[in-house]
Design a protein around this motif. Structure first.
Motif, PDB file in Angstrom:
ATOM      1  N   ALA A  66      18.889  59.871  35.138  1.00 42.29           N
ATOM      2  CA  ALA A  66      17.995  60.887  34.576  1.00 42.29           C
ATOM      3  C   ALA A  66      18.828  62.120  34.245  1.00 42.29           C
ATOM      4  O   ALA A  66      19.732  62.487  35.003  1.00 42.29           O
ATOM      5  CB  ALA A  66      16.912  61.242  35.583  1.00 42.29           C
ATOM      6  N   PRO A  67      18.559  62.775  33.126  1.00 36.05           N
ATOM      7  CA  PRO A  67      19.330  63.973  32.761  1.00 36.05           C
ATOM      8  C   PRO A  67      19.347  65.047  33.849  1.00 36.05           C
ATOM      9  O   PRO A  67      20.338  65.762  34.001  1.00 36.05           O
ATOM     10  CB  PRO A  67      18.624  64.469  31.503  1.00 36.05           C
ATOM     11  CG  PRO A  67      18.021  63.247  30.904  1.00 36.05           C
ATOM     12  CD  PRO A  67      17.602  62.406  32.084  1.00 36.05           C
ATOM     13  N   ALA A  68      18.293  65.156  34.618  1.00 36.78           N
ATOM     14  CA  ALA A  68      18.246  66.165  35.684  1.00 36.78           C
ATOM     15  C   ALA A  68      19.338  65.950  36.733  1.00 36.78           C
ATOM     16  O   ALA A  68      19.722  66.888  37.430  1.00 36.78           O
ATOM     17  CB  ALA A  68      16.878  66.156  36.359  1.00 36.78           C
ATOM     18  N   ALA A  78      20.205  63.467  23.289  1.00 37.52           N
ATOM     19  CA  ALA A  78      19.153  64.443  23.002  1.00 37.52           C
ATOM     20  C   ALA A  78      18.836  64.427  21.529  1.00 37.52           C
ATOM     21  O   ALA A  78      19.592  63.914  20.714  1.00 37.52           O
ATOM     22  CB  ALA A  78      19.595  65.843  23.417  1.00 37.52           C
ATOM     23  N   GLY A  79      17.705  65.050  21.210  1.00 38.29           N
ATOM     24  CA  GLY A  79      17.397  65.382  19.834  1.00 38.29           C
ATOM     25  C   GLY A  79      16.655  64.366  19.006  1.00 38.29           C
ATOM     26  O   GLY A  79      16.447  63.237  19.407  1.00 38.29           O
ATOM     27  N   ASP A  80      16.264  64.866  17.859  1.00 36.42           N
ATOM     28  CA  ASP A  80      15.619  64.060  16.834  1.00 36.42           C
ATOM     29  C   ASP A  80      16.105  64.586  15.492  1.00 36.42           C
ATOM     30  O   ASP A  80      15.648  65.648  15.062  1.00 36.42           O
ATOM     31  CB  ASP A  80      14.098  64.171  16.938  1.00 36.42           C
ATOM     32  CG  ASP A  80      13.398  63.234  15.968  1.00 36.42           C
ATOM     33  OD1 ASP A  80      14.048  62.272  15.505  1.00 36.42           O
ATOM     34  OD2 ASP A  80      12.215  63.466  15.671  1.00 36.42           O
ATOM     35  N   PRO A  81      17.066  63.959  14.875  1.00 45.46           N
ATOM     36  CA  PRO A  81      17.637  62.652  15.216  1.00 45.46           C
ATOM     37  C   PRO A  81      18.498  62.724  16.478  1.00 45.46           C
ATOM     38  O   PRO A  81      19.003  63.794  16.823  1.00 45.46           O
ATOM     39  CB  PRO A  81      18.486  62.298  13.995  1.00 45.46           C
ATOM     40  CG  PRO A  81      18.869  63.598  13.403  1.00 45.46           C
ATOM     41  CD  PRO A  81      17.732  64.541  13.703  1.00 45.46           C
ATOM     42  N   PRO A  82      18.663  61.571  17.135  1.00 46.89           N
ATOM     43  CA  PRO A  82      19.420  61.537  18.386  1.00 46.89           C
ATOM     44  C   PRO A  82      20.878  61.922  18.186  1.00 46.89           C
ATOM     45  O   PRO A  82      21.472  61.658  17.147  1.00 46.89           O
ATOM     46  CB  PRO A  82      19.304  60.090  18.853  1.00 46.89           C
ATOM     47  CG  PRO A  82      18.441  59.390  17.898  1.00 46.89           C
ATOM     48  CD  PRO A  82      18.136  60.279  16.758  1.00 46.89           C
ATOM     49  N   ARG A  83      21.436  62.545  19.242  1.00 43.89           N
ATOM     50  CA  ARG A  83      22.853  62.879  19.246  1.00 43.89           C
ATOM     51  C   ARG A  83      23.362  62.822  20.686  1.00 43.89           C
ATOM     52  O   ARG A  83      22.613  63.072  21.629  1.00 43.89           O
ATOM     53  CB  ARG A  83      23.094  64.249  18.634  1.00 43.89           C
ATOM     54  CG  ARG A  83      22.492  65.395  19.394  1.00 43.89           C
ATOM     55  CD  ARG A  83      22.512  66.687  18.576  1.00 43.89           C
ATOM     56  NE  ARG A  83      22.167  67.847  19.362  1.00 43.89           N
ATOM     57  CZ  ARG A  83      20.936  68.221  19.678  1.00 43.89           C
ATOM     58  NH1 ARG A  83      19.917  67.495  19.279  1.00 43.89           N
ATOM     59  NH2 ARG A  83      20.711  69.305  20.394  1.00 43.89           N
ATOM     60  N   ARG A  92      23.204  72.318  31.579  1.00 41.97           N
ATOM     61  CA  ARG A  92      23.577  72.586  30.184  1.00 41.97           C
ATOM     62  C   ARG A  92      24.530  71.515  29.656  1.00 41.97           C
ATOM     63  O   ARG A  92      25.357  70.998  30.390  1.00 41.97           O
ATOM     64  CB  ARG A  92      24.247  73.939  30.053  1.00 41.97           C
ATOM     65  CG  ARG A  92      23.286  75.049  30.469  1.00 41.97           C
ATOM     66  CD  ARG A  92      23.558  76.386  29.894  1.00 41.97           C
ATOM     67  NE  ARG A  92      23.646  76.481  28.455  1.00 41.97           N
ATOM     68  CZ  ARG A  92      22.611  76.559  27.613  1.00 41.97           C
ATOM     69  NH1 ARG A  92      21.387  76.485  28.078  1.00 41.97           N
ATOM     70  NH2 ARG A  92      22.786  76.710  26.333  1.00 41.97           N
ATOM     71  N   ALA A  93      24.386  71.240  28.368  1.00 44.81           N
ATOM     72  CA  ALA A  93      25.258  70.284  27.685  1.00 44.81           C
ATOM     73  C   ALA A  93      25.702  70.869  26.354  1.00 44.81           C
ATOM     74  O   ALA A  93      25.102  71.834  25.867  1.00 44.81           O
ATOM     75  CB  ALA A  93      24.519  68.968  27.443  1.00 44.81           C
ATOM     76  N   VAL A  94      26.760  70.303  25.786  1.00 46.09           N
ATOM     77  CA  VAL A  94      27.231  70.715  24.464  1.00 46.09           C
ATOM     78  C   VAL A  94      27.220  69.516  23.535  1.00 46.09           C
ATOM     79  O   VAL A  94      27.391  68.372  23.959  1.00 46.09           O
ATOM     80  CB  VAL A  94      28.637  71.366  24.496  1.00 46.09           C
ATOM     81  CG1 VAL A  94      28.608  72.682  25.223  1.00 46.09           C
ATOM     82  CG2 VAL A  94      29.661  70.438  25.081  1.00 46.09           C
ATOM     83  N   THR A 107      17.076  69.895  29.765  1.00 46.49           N
ATOM     84  CA  THR A 107      15.658  69.577  29.597  1.00 46.49           C
ATOM     85  C   THR A 107      15.376  69.020  28.200  1.00 46.49           C
ATOM     86  O   THR A 107      14.342  68.395  27.992  1.00 46.49           O
ATOM     87  CB  THR A 107      14.779  70.813  29.854  1.00 46.49           C
ATOM     88  OG1 THR A 107      15.215  71.880  29.008  1.00 46.49           O
ATOM     89  CG2 THR A 107      14.845  71.233  31.317  1.00 46.49           C
ATOM     90  N   GLU A 108      16.284  69.240  27.245  1.00 47.64           N
ATOM     91  CA  GLU A 108      16.127  68.670  25.900  1.00 47.64           C
ATOM     92  C   GLU A 108      16.685  67.259  25.797  1.00 47.64           C
ATOM     93  O   GLU A 108      16.569  66.626  24.751  1.00 47.64           O
ATOM     94  CB  GLU A 108      16.812  69.574  24.867  1.00 47.64           C
ATOM     95  CG  GLU A 108      16.140  70.912  24.707  1.00 47.64           C
ATOM     96  CD  GLU A 108      16.781  71.766  23.630  1.00 47.64           C
ATOM     97  OE1 GLU A 108      17.595  71.252  22.830  1.00 47.64           O
ATOM     98  OE2 GLU A 108      16.465  72.971  23.595  1.00 47.64           O
ATOM     99  N   CYS A 109      17.293  66.771  26.861  1.00 50.85           N
ATOM    100  CA  CYS A 109      17.915  65.439  26.859  1.00 50.85           C
ATOM    101  C   CYS A 109      16.939  64.397  27.391  1.00 50.85           C
ATOM    102  O   CYS A 109      16.171  64.661  28.308  1.00 50.85           O
ATOM    103  CB  CYS A 109      19.182  65.448  27.701  1.00 50.85           C
ATOM    104  SG  CYS A 109      20.419  66.617  27.090  1.00 50.85           S
ATOM    105  N   SER A 110      16.994  63.225  26.801  1.00 54.33           N
ATOM    106  CA  SER A 110      16.095  62.149  27.217  1.00 54.33           C
ATOM    107  C   SER A 110      16.768  61.121  28.116  1.00 54.33           C
ATOM    108  O   SER A 110      16.087  60.338  28.774  1.00 54.33           O
ATOM    109  CB  SER A 110      15.534  61.442  25.975  1.00 54.33           C
ATOM    110  OG  SER A 110      16.594  60.903  25.198  1.00 54.33           O
ATOM    111  N   LEU A 111      18.099  61.123  28.163  1.00 55.29           N
ATOM    112  CA  LEU A 111      18.824  60.101  28.905  1.00 55.29           C
ATOM    113  C   LEU A 111      20.231  60.612  29.182  1.00 55.29           C
ATOM    114  O   LEU A 111      20.749  61.451  28.443  1.00 55.29           O
ATOM    115  CB  LEU A 111      18.900  58.818  28.064  1.00 55.29           C
ATOM    116  CG  LEU A 111      19.415  57.547  28.681  1.00 55.29           C
ATOM    117  CD1 LEU A 111      18.627  57.161  29.923  1.00 55.29           C
ATOM    118  CD2 LEU A 111      19.348  56.419  27.674  1.00 55.29           C
TER     119      LEU A 111
END
Length: 116
Positions: A66-68, A78-83, A92-94, A107-111
């Motif tokens: 889980a991203p947490a 994360a994102g739409d489109p995924p990245r 935090r991620a970059v 929190t914006e990441c799904s996996l």
């Protein structure tokens, strides 16, 4: 396994990539994620190019988390489109962006994938 000097190597990668803009062929999210894994582990993982980033990232064989629970050096989606991106500090991620690295909360990441 993570290299003993993984944090220094990851910091060097991030410094070099800070102002490097997205380029579909030469510097994209997949290339950034592979470079981060290599910085952390010292090895470039075998990855199959599959129809989705999630499937392609899964093919490297790292466990999903889980991203947490992601820690610095782990890979996130994360994102739409995924990245794909890399965790740089707690929460935090970059990611590769049009003008260099962009920052986003986990929190914006799904996996996420545990690296090392």
């Amino acid at each position: 396994m993570r290299r003993k000097d993984w944090a220094v190597r990851l910091a060097a990668l991030l410094s070099a990539a800070e102002a490097r803009p997205f380029d579909v062929r030469h510097w994209n999210c997949a290339g950034f994620a592979l470079a981060a894994v290599e910085a952390v582990t010292g090895n470039k993982p075998g990855v199959k190019v599959l129809p989705s980033l999630k499937a392609s990232a899964d093919s490297a064989g790292f466990p999903r988390i889980a991203p947490a629970f992601a820690r610095p050096g782990d890979i996130v989606l994360a994102g739409d489109p995924p990245r794909l991106g890399v965790v740089v500090e707690a929460g935090r991620a970059v990611f590769v962006g049009p003008k260099g690295l962009t920052h986003a909360p986990l929190t914006e990441c799904s996996l996420a994938w545990r690296i090392g």
